[in-house]
Design a protein around this motif. Sequence first.
Motif, PDB file in Angstrom:
ATOM      1  N   ILE A 260      99.224  38.538  34.950  1.00 28.42           N
ATOM      2  CA  ILE A 260      99.485  39.175  36.269  1.00 28.42           C
ATOM      3  C   ILE A 260      98.397  39.499  36.887  1.00 28.42           C
ATOM      4  N   PHE A 261      97.039  40.783  35.820  1.00 35.02           N
ATOM      5  CA  PHE A 261      96.386  40.658  36.191  1.00 35.02           C
ATOM      6  C   PHE A 261      95.551  39.930  36.988  1.00 35.02           C
ATOM      7  N   ASP A 262      95.445  38.782  35.539  1.00 31.41           N
ATOM      8  CA  ASP A 262      94.116  37.623  36.768  1.00 31.41           C
ATOM      9  C   ASP A 262      94.937  36.327  37.765  1.00 31.41           C
ATOM     10  N   THR A 263      96.750  36.824  37.871  1.00 35.08           N
ATOM     11  CA  THR A 263      96.874  36.141  38.884  1.00 35.08           C
ATOM     12  C   THR A 263      96.090  36.625  40.273  1.00 35.08           C
ATOM     13  N   ILE A 264      97.213  38.170  40.042  1.00 33.89           N
ATOM     14  CA  ILE A 264      96.298  38.857  41.460  1.00 33.89           C
ATOM     15  C   ILE A 264      95.165  39.066  41.739  1.00 33.89           C
ATOM     16  N   GLY A 265      93.696  38.770  40.867  1.00 34.38           N
ATOM     17  CA  GLY A 265      92.400  38.719  40.901  1.00 34.38           C
ATOM     18  C   GLY A 265      91.724  37.761  41.203  1.00 34.38           C
ATOM     19  N   LEU A 266      92.928  36.566  41.016  1.00 35.69           N
ATOM     20  CA  LEU A 266      92.259  35.628  41.384  1.00 35.69           C
ATOM     21  C   LEU A 266      92.827  34.892  42.917  1.00 35.69           C
ATOM     22  N   ALA A 267      94.093  35.157  43.184  1.00 36.45           N
ATOM     23  CA  ALA A 267      94.448  35.117  45.082  1.00 36.45           C
ATOM     24  C   ALA A 267      93.099  35.922  45.737  1.00 36.45           C
ATOM     25  N   LEU A 268      92.803  37.299  45.188  1.00 32.37           N
ATOM     26  CA  LEU A 268      92.836  38.305  46.214  1.00 32.37           C
ATOM     27  C   LEU A 268      91.023  37.724  46.173  1.00 32.37           C
ATOM     28  N   PHE A 269      90.652  36.789  45.271  1.00 37.80           N
ATOM     29  CA  PHE A 269      88.976  36.033  44.997  1.00 37.80           C
ATOM     30  C   PHE A 269      88.673  35.213  45.572  1.00 37.80           C
ATOM     31  N   VAL A 270      89.751  34.384  46.128  1.00 35.13           N
ATOM     32  CA  VAL A 270      90.044  33.334  46.164  1.00 35.13           C
ATOM     33  C   VAL A 270      89.671  33.763  48.422  1.00 35.13           C
ATOM     34  N   VAL A 271      90.610  34.605  48.700  1.00 35.15           N
ATOM     35  CA  VAL A 271      90.424  35.099  50.442  1.00 35.15           C
ATOM     36  C   VAL A 271      88.997  35.879  50.085  1.00 35.15           C
ATOM     37  N   VAL A 272      88.355  36.705  49.646  1.00 37.57           N
ATOM     38  CA  VAL A 272      87.203  36.798  49.697  1.00 37.57           C
ATOM     39  C   VAL A 272      86.222  36.218  49.820  1.00 37.57           C
ATOM     40  N   GLY A 273      86.142  34.881  49.453  1.00 41.48           N
ATOM     41  CA  GLY A 273      85.141  33.463  49.117  1.00 41.48           C
ATOM     42  C   GLY A 273      85.059  32.743  50.213  1.00 41.48           C
ATOM     43  N   ILE A 274      86.726  32.573  51.088  1.00 48.60           N
ATOM     44  CA  ILE A 274      86.586  32.103  52.285  1.00 48.60           C
ATOM     45  C   ILE A 274      86.272  32.556  53.104  1.00 48.60           C
ATOM     46  N   GLN A 275      86.934  34.257  53.022  1.00 50.21           N
ATOM     47  CA  GLN A 275      85.763  34.883  54.306  1.00 50.21           C
ATOM     48  C   GLN A 275      84.398  35.029  54.783  1.00 50.21           C
ATOM     49  N   LYS A 276      84.042  34.787  53.829  1.00 48.18           N
ATOM     50  CA  LYS A 276      82.128  35.113  53.621  1.00 48.18           C
ATOM     51  C   LYS A 276      82.121  34.010  53.413  1.00 48.18           C
ATOM     52  N   SER A 277      82.334  32.192  53.021  1.00 48.88           N
ATOM     53  CA  SER A 277      81.861  31.355  54.031  1.00 48.88           C
ATOM     54  C   SER A 277      81.851  31.258  55.122  1.00 48.88           C
ATOM     55  N   ILE A 278      83.132  31.358  56.140  1.00 50.81           N
ATOM     56  CA  ILE A 278      83.320  31.195  57.216  1.00 50.81           C
ATOM     57  C   ILE A 278      82.329  31.951  58.136  1.00 50.81           C
ATOM     58  N   ALA A 279      82.251  33.789  57.086  1.00 51.09           N
ATOM     59  CA  ALA A 279      81.403  34.983  58.198  1.00 51.09           C
ATOM     60  C   ALA A 279      79.687  34.111  57.732  1.00 51.09           C
ATOM     61  N   THR A 280      79.434  32.815  57.302  1.00 50.22           N
ATOM     62  CA  THR A 280      78.183  32.615  56.872  1.00 50.22           C
ATOM     63  C   THR A 280      78.031  31.027  58.399  1.00 50.22           C
ATOM     64  N   GLY A 281      78.836  30.518  58.704  1.00 52.52           N
ATOM     65  CA  GLY A 281      78.958  29.581  59.538  1.00 52.52           C
ATOM     66  C   GLY A 281      79.238  28.775  58.850  1.00 52.52           C
ATOM     67  N   TYR A 282      79.634  27.853  57.386  1.00 57.61           N
ATOM     68  CA  TYR A 282      79.913  27.004  56.715  1.00 57.61           C
ATOM     69  C   TYR A 282      81.575  26.565  57.824  1.00 57.61           C
ATOM     70  N   PRO A 283      81.355  25.279  57.268  1.00 57.53           N
ATOM     71  CA  PRO A 283      82.658  24.614  57.822  1.00 57.53           C
ATOM     72  C   PRO A 283      84.204  24.941  56.817  1.00 57.53           C
ATOM     73  N   PHE A 284      84.991  24.388  57.044  1.00 59.70           N
ATOM     74  CA  PHE A 284      86.340  25.054  56.164  1.00 59.70           C
ATOM     75  C   PHE A 284      85.915  24.371  54.966  1.00 59.70           C
ATOM     76  N   TRP A 285      85.594  23.220  55.080  1.00 58.23           N
ATOM     77  CA  TRP A 285      85.857  22.296  53.714  1.00 58.23           C
ATOM     78  C   TRP A 285      84.466  23.539  52.768  1.00 58.23           C
ATOM     79  N   VAL A 286      84.009  23.635  53.162  1.00 65.01           N
ATOM     80  CA  VAL A 286      82.996  24.162  52.221  1.00 65.01           C
ATOM     81  C   VAL A 286      84.064  25.850  52.004  1.00 65.01           C
ATOM     82  N   ALA A 287      84.159  25.954  52.500  1.00 67.09           N
ATOM     83  CA  ALA A 287      85.160  28.319  52.432  1.00 67.09           C
ATOM     84  C   ALA A 287      86.049  27.290  51.347  1.00 67.09           C
ATOM     85  N   ILE A 288      86.452  26.656  51.063  1.00 63.04           N
ATOM     86  CA  ILE A 288      87.837  25.952  50.475  1.00 63.04           C
ATOM     87  C   ILE A 288      87.400  26.086  49.004  1.00 63.04           C
ATOM     88  N   ILE A 289      86.228  25.343  48.956  1.00 59.09           N
ATOM     89  CA  ILE A 289      85.754  25.233  47.546  1.00 59.09           C
ATOM     90  C   ILE A 289      85.191  26.221  46.816  1.00 59.09           C
TER      91      ILE A 289
END
Length: 219
Positions: free
Chosen positions: A93-122
């Motif tokens: 449960i905790f691992d899944t919640i952490g996984l989901a929320l950190f995916v969002v954080v990683g994408i958000q930061k990548s987009i804010a830095t100006g990288y394309p979406f395929w980089v943001a997903i990675i």
Amino acid sequence: MGTTFAYIIEIIGTLAFAISGIRLASAKKFDWFGAYVVGLVTAIGGGTVRDVLLNLPIFWMQDSIYLIVTALSLLFVIVFGKYVIKLNNTFFIFDTIGLALFVVVGIQKSIATGYPFWVAIIMGTITGAFGSVIRDILINEEPLVFRKDIYALACAFGGIAYWLCYRTGMNAIATQSIAAATVIAIRLVSAKYHLSLPVLKSEDEYITPVKNESDIENR
């Protein structure tokens, strides 16, 4: 509002991942310090790799809240360990919640830095999954992300969901929520129905065993 929500997501993700790491450390009978280190690495490992790759200041070096949240996670497990450790699905449960929320954080930061979406997903996948890789290495376990479980793939699908919502002009909070929900849903469904990726065959599995000499002659 969007920035505040993203920060809250990051703190909750840190809490969830830290608890999942400490939960595993307790199963290995680590002492309090060892459990804290495992929890901290689980929580900050993926984000550290992400920030290095994106050439950003390391996030936890800018704000001590992540160290504090990990300490609170340890305290939580110590106080409620009787209930937390005995529950077999607590780690999931905790691992899944952490996984989901950190995916969002990683994408958000990548987009804010100006990288394309395929980089943001990675980057979202790395943020979500890499902390668990370091955690499993520290506790001498085969990394969960390299097993047949649907783990990193769930991160990728969460990233795609984020991209689809973003492209349709959905607001930031709804986009982040749907992406996180997608990761959680895929993890839950794959666990419930025992879904997994195919496993590569080993060298031995490609070789037909020879039973007797007649088999050699027939070949």
